[in-house]
Design a protein around this motif. Structure first.
Motif, PDB file in Angstrom:
ATOM      1  N   VAL A  60       1.066  -1.383  -0.131  1.00  0.00           N
ATOM      2  CA  VAL A  60       0.251  -0.162   0.120  1.00  0.00           C
ATOM      3  C   VAL A  60       0.990   1.332  -0.260  1.00  0.00           C
ATOM      4  O   VAL A  60       0.324   2.216  -0.785  1.00  0.00           O
ATOM      5  N   VAL A  61       2.035   1.687   0.845  1.00  0.00           N
ATOM      6  CA  VAL A  61       2.695   2.661   0.917  1.00  0.00           C
ATOM      7  C   VAL A  61       3.057   2.603  -0.834  1.00  0.00           C
ATOM      8  O   VAL A  61       3.593   4.167  -0.983  1.00  0.00           O
ATOM      9  N   SER A  62       4.031   1.472  -1.049  1.00  0.00           N
ATOM     10  CA  SER A  62       4.532   1.690  -2.190  1.00  0.00           C
ATOM     11  C   SER A  62       3.867   2.170  -3.505  1.00  0.00           C
ATOM     12  O   SER A  62       3.864   2.820  -4.127  1.00  0.00           O
ATOM     13  N   VAL A  63       2.199   1.981  -3.551  1.00  0.00           N
ATOM     14  CA  VAL A  63       1.642   2.396  -4.085  1.00  0.00           C
ATOM     15  C   VAL A  63       1.238   3.746  -3.899  1.00  0.00           C
ATOM     16  O   VAL A  63       0.991   4.768  -5.270  1.00  0.00           O
ATOM     17  N   CYS A  64       1.247   3.935  -2.918  1.00  0.00           N
ATOM     18  CA  CYS A  64       1.197   5.786  -2.973  1.00  0.00           C
ATOM     19  C   CYS A  64       1.852   6.906  -2.780  1.00  0.00           C
ATOM     20  O   CYS A  64       1.537   7.740  -3.431  1.00  0.00           O
TER      21      CYS A  64
END
Length: 519
Positions: free
Chosen positions: A414-418
């Protein structure tokens, strides 16, 4: 003649007693004397030599004299090597174990040659009692190995003397009396041995054991008056080379004058051919840039990062001026202290204090600190700011179905996508277990909603892939806005949390915005 021999024996015996005293004194004070082991062996060897010679002179038969001559050589040849080692250590130098062992090869062979001389006559060609003397005295005809032994002993004394003389200009005046004592202690036996080998001594007697009485007395005097061996001056060159910090010495024109061993380890590309060149030119050839630190002022302290053996290292750079006797600045001293480990630990502590250990984005504490700064800026400049709270839908189900390892992978994903949609001005942090928060400076509520929608769609379209298994991930968002007034960061986050709750109540995977709070 007999009275002269008795006087001679008395002086030699006195010399032996003084050497025994020095040996015992050093042993008792060995904890205070840096070179105690060498000095104990040195004085013990001289004691054996002088006592053996005294008893040889007092002997009445040739066989007794030959026996005590062998005893003499248990100490005498080794004393030359030990004396040289002592002077090397006194001046702050060291010898490798290999070279130290080499110094004792010839003395060991000499002892063997003397003990077995009757079988080969390589040390003494012939030994006999003098016929022209009223008392029994032994006379000799020297053999081949005697010449080797004599040359080696003379060389040790000469080398020790030259080493000490070479240290004279590096030694402070308060220590020069010590140094002069040691130089004299090497010159006296060296000259005496030379005179003896030339056959110029009265009665053909060996003067070295007698003169040892003088040198031993000088040692005792120096120990009592200037604490010889207890306080040992180390040469400035040795201190410079043994420093753990790298040191660069520049002249008044910022040209390289000198550097030490530690700096060579820090900068392997540096070599002596660069001495005399400007530091900036040297650094340009080493790193492709001029020296990155402003070194031309007193008391500078800063960090310098450098690549060494493929790894980044950090040196703390300190500078100071070098002054002459008139107090004029004649150069600059640059000290490089390796603080790589310290900086690495500081970085680790910073990571623990500022960042979330799993995702490497800011933690809750840092978000609250920096979020207040963003809010204060918005209040001061009368500009809006948006705050977004979101979490992963049905995260407990992911943990229960796939395990906590996959749950951690989901959070990281999730952090990587955001991060693809966030710029450096936006503040992104992990707010709780699967909950995240974003602060967007100078953004309206509509701007915050648009960003949240981008993130929601991106997460929906990019499921987590775990070894070929695609796990859908969605998130619910709540957005709040500061638009003037006295709202606190906590109240704005409560507003965003209320909007997030509405998102969950409406089926999740949605974006809800809180009504604008007017001041």
């Amino acid at each position: 003649m007999e009275s002269h021999i008795n006087s001679y024996i008395t002086l030699v015996a006195t010399s032996a007693v003084l050497n025994v005293f020095l040996c015992l004194y050093t042993y008792i004070r060995r904890a205070e004397i840096p070179s105690s082991k060498i000095f104990i062996l040195y004085t013990a060897a001289l004691s054996v030599y002088t006592f053996g010679y005294a008893i040889e002179l007092a002997s009445s038969t040739l066989e007794q004299m030959k026996f005590w001559t062998t005893v003499e050589y248990i100490g005498m040849p080794f004393s030359a090597s030990l004396g040289l080692l002592l002077m090397i250590q006194y001046t702050g130098r060291t010898l490798s174990k290999k070279w130290t062992a080499t110094l004792f090869v010839i003395p060991s062979i000499t002892l063997f040659m003397v003990a077995t001389n009757d079988f080969h006559h390589l040390f003494y060609k012939r030994v006999w009692l003098r016929e022209d003397s009223s008392v029994p005295l032994m006379d000799i005809a020297i053999g081949q190995w005697y010449v080797v032994h004599g040359a080696f002993t003379f060389s040790c004394l000469l080398c020790a003397c030259l080493i000490l003389i070479g240290q004279w200009r590096h030694t402070k005046k308060m220590y020069r009396r010590q140094l002069l004592t040691l130089i004299t202690s090497q010159i006296i036996p060296m000259v005496a041995a030379f005179v003896y080998l030339l056959g110029l001594t009265p009665g053909g007697m060996d003067p070295v054991p007698v003169l040892m009485c003088i040198t031993s007395a000088m040692y005792i005097w120096a120990i009592l008056s200037s604490r010889l061996l207890t306080i040992v001056p180390i040469a400035k060159d040795s201190i410079f080379e043994s420093m753990r910090e790298g040191v660069i010495v520049l002249d008044s024109s910022n040209r390289l004058v000198d550097y030490n061993k530690s700096l060579r380890n820090m900068l392997p590309e540096l070599d002596l051919s660069m001495v005399g060149q400007y530091l900036n030119d040297i650094w340009l050839s080493l790193a492709g840039e001029t020296f990155p630190v402003e070194y031309g002022r007193e008391g500078l302290q800063t960090d310098l990062y450098w690549q060494l053996n493929g790894e980044t290292v950090c040196y703390q750079v300190r500078t100071s001026y070098v002054y002459n006797k008139e107090g004029q600045a004649v150069g600059t001293l640059i000290m490089l202290i390796d603080i790589t480990e310290q900086r690495f630990l500081q970085e680790q502590l910073k990571q623990l204090a500022y960042f979330d250990g799993l995702t490497k984005i800011y933690n809750r504490t840092q978000f609250l600190l920096r979020g207040r700064e963003i809010l204060s800026d918005a209040q001061l400049n009368l500009r809006p700011a948006a705050f977004i709270l979101f979490d992963i839908d049905h995260f407990k189900r992911i943990n229960d179905t796939y395990g906590h390892d996959v749950g951690d992978q989901a959070i990281i994903h999730v952090v990587s996508v955001c991060n693809r949609f966030l710029n450096s001005e936006m503040l992104f942090a992990r707010y709780g277990g699967e909950e995240f928060v974003i602060a967007v400076p100078h953004a309206s509520l509509q701007d915050g909603e648009q960003l949240a929608e981008k993130l929601r769609v991106a997460l929906l379209n990019d499921p987590l892939d775990v070894q070929g298994t695609r796990i859908p991930l969605t998130s619910s968002f709540g957005v709040a806005q500061y638009n003037g007034g006295s709202d606190s960061l906590e109240s704005l986050l409560r507003d965003a949390d209320t909007a997030l709750y509405e998102s969950k109540r409406n089926g999740r995977n949605t974006v809800f915005a809180h009504a604008v709070s007017l001041g």
